[in-house]
Design a protein around this motif. Structure first.
Motif, PDB file in Angstrom:
ATOM      1  N   VAL A   6     -42.654  16.759  34.866  1.00  0.00           N
ATOM      2  CA  VAL A   6     -43.355  17.251  33.680  1.00  0.00           C
ATOM      3  C   VAL A   6     -42.851  16.469  32.475  1.00  0.00           C
ATOM      4  N   GLN A   7     -43.706  16.311  31.480  1.00  0.00           N
ATOM      5  CA  GLN A   7     -43.307  15.612  30.263  1.00  0.00           C
ATOM      6  C   GLN A   7     -42.495  16.524  29.359  1.00  0.00           C
ATOM      7  N   PRO A   8     -41.662  15.963  28.519  1.00  0.00           N
ATOM      8  CA  PRO A   8     -40.942  16.788  27.541  1.00  0.00           C
ATOM      9  C   PRO A   8     -41.919  17.631  26.728  1.00  0.00           C
ATOM     10  N   GLY A   9     -41.556  18.877  26.519  1.00  0.00           N
ATOM     11  CA  GLY A   9     -42.425  19.814  25.818  1.00  0.00           C
ATOM     12  C   GLY A   9     -43.335  20.599  26.741  1.00  0.00           C
ATOM     13  N   GLY A  10     -43.398  20.200  27.994  1.00  0.00           N
ATOM     14  CA  GLY A  10     -44.268  20.869  28.946  1.00  0.00           C
ATOM     15  C   GLY A  10     -43.658  22.123  29.539  1.00  0.00           C
ATOM     16  N   SER A  11     -44.376  22.706  30.490  1.00  0.00           N
ATOM     17  CA  SER A  11     -43.955  23.961  31.111  1.00  0.00           C
ATOM     18  C   SER A  11     -44.041  23.874  32.629  1.00  0.00           C
ATOM     19  N   LEU A  12     -43.200  24.638  33.264  1.00  0.00           N
ATOM     20  CA  LEU A  12     -43.251  24.827  34.717  1.00  0.00           C
ATOM     21  C   LEU A  12     -42.891  26.269  35.012  1.00  0.00           C
ATOM     22  N   ARG A  13     -43.405  26.755  36.120  1.00  0.00           N
ATOM     23  CA  ARG A  13     -43.030  28.078  36.591  1.00  0.00           C
ATOM     24  C   ARG A  13     -42.470  27.944  38.000  1.00  0.00           C
ATOM     25  N   VAL A  59     -37.907  16.179  34.080  1.00  0.00           N
ATOM     26  CA  VAL A  59     -38.564  16.145  32.777  1.00  0.00           C
ATOM     27  C   VAL A  59     -38.421  14.728  32.240  1.00  0.00           C
ATOM     28  N   ALA A  60     -39.535  14.040  32.150  1.00  0.00           N
ATOM     29  CA  ALA A  60     -39.500  12.644  31.714  1.00  0.00           C
ATOM     30  C   ALA A  60     -40.847  12.256  31.143  1.00  0.00           C
ATOM     31  N   SER A  61     -40.810  11.312  30.206  1.00  0.00           N
ATOM     32  CA  SER A  61     -42.073  10.875  29.592  1.00  0.00           C
ATOM     33  C   SER A  61     -42.637   9.669  30.325  1.00  0.00           C
TER      34      SER A  61
END
Length: 119
Positions: free
Chosen positions: A12-19, A117-119
């Motif tokens: 996921v990109q920085p600022g994103g979400s995961l559950r 978490v990476a762009s």
């Protein structure tokens, strides 16, 4: 046979979400405190959050307060970790664990799910 199976990890990109989800079986789920832990490469495993048997009490490490939410569904034997505003520093393997109230050490652990978490 006791099992804790995590799922929901990914890139996921920085600022994103995961559950993240953790499915439990083989023990009386509602009798256990559940927690999420994470381990980044070359670091020690740290507890991210835990939740009491019936969900009334939650606790978070300072680094994730206000961004992560732990919850549980005792009927479905599931525990969740909603992660918002993700940062690169949140990357790592996330583990689900179960322990009896009053115990310090977890009784059961899952095998983990990887969050990157990476762009």
């Amino acid at each position: 046979q006791v099992q804790l199976v995590e799922s929901g990890g990914g890139l996921v990109q920085p600022g994103g979400s995961l559950r993240l989800s953790c499915a439990a079986s083989g023990f009386t789920f509602k009798d256990y405190v559940m927690s999420w832990h994470r381990q980044a490469p070359r670091t020690e495993r740290e507890r991210v959050a835990h939740i009491s048997k019936y969900g009334g009490v939650t606790n978070y490490t300072d680094a994730v307060k206000g961004r992560f939410t732990i919850s549980r569904d005792n009927a479905k034997k599931l525990v969740y970790l909603q992660m918002n505003s993700l940062k690169v520093a949140d990357s790592g393997v996330y583990y689900c664990a179960a322990r009896r109230p009053g115990q310090v050490v977890a009784d059961y652990w899952g095998l983990g799910t990887t969050v990157t978490v990476a762009s």
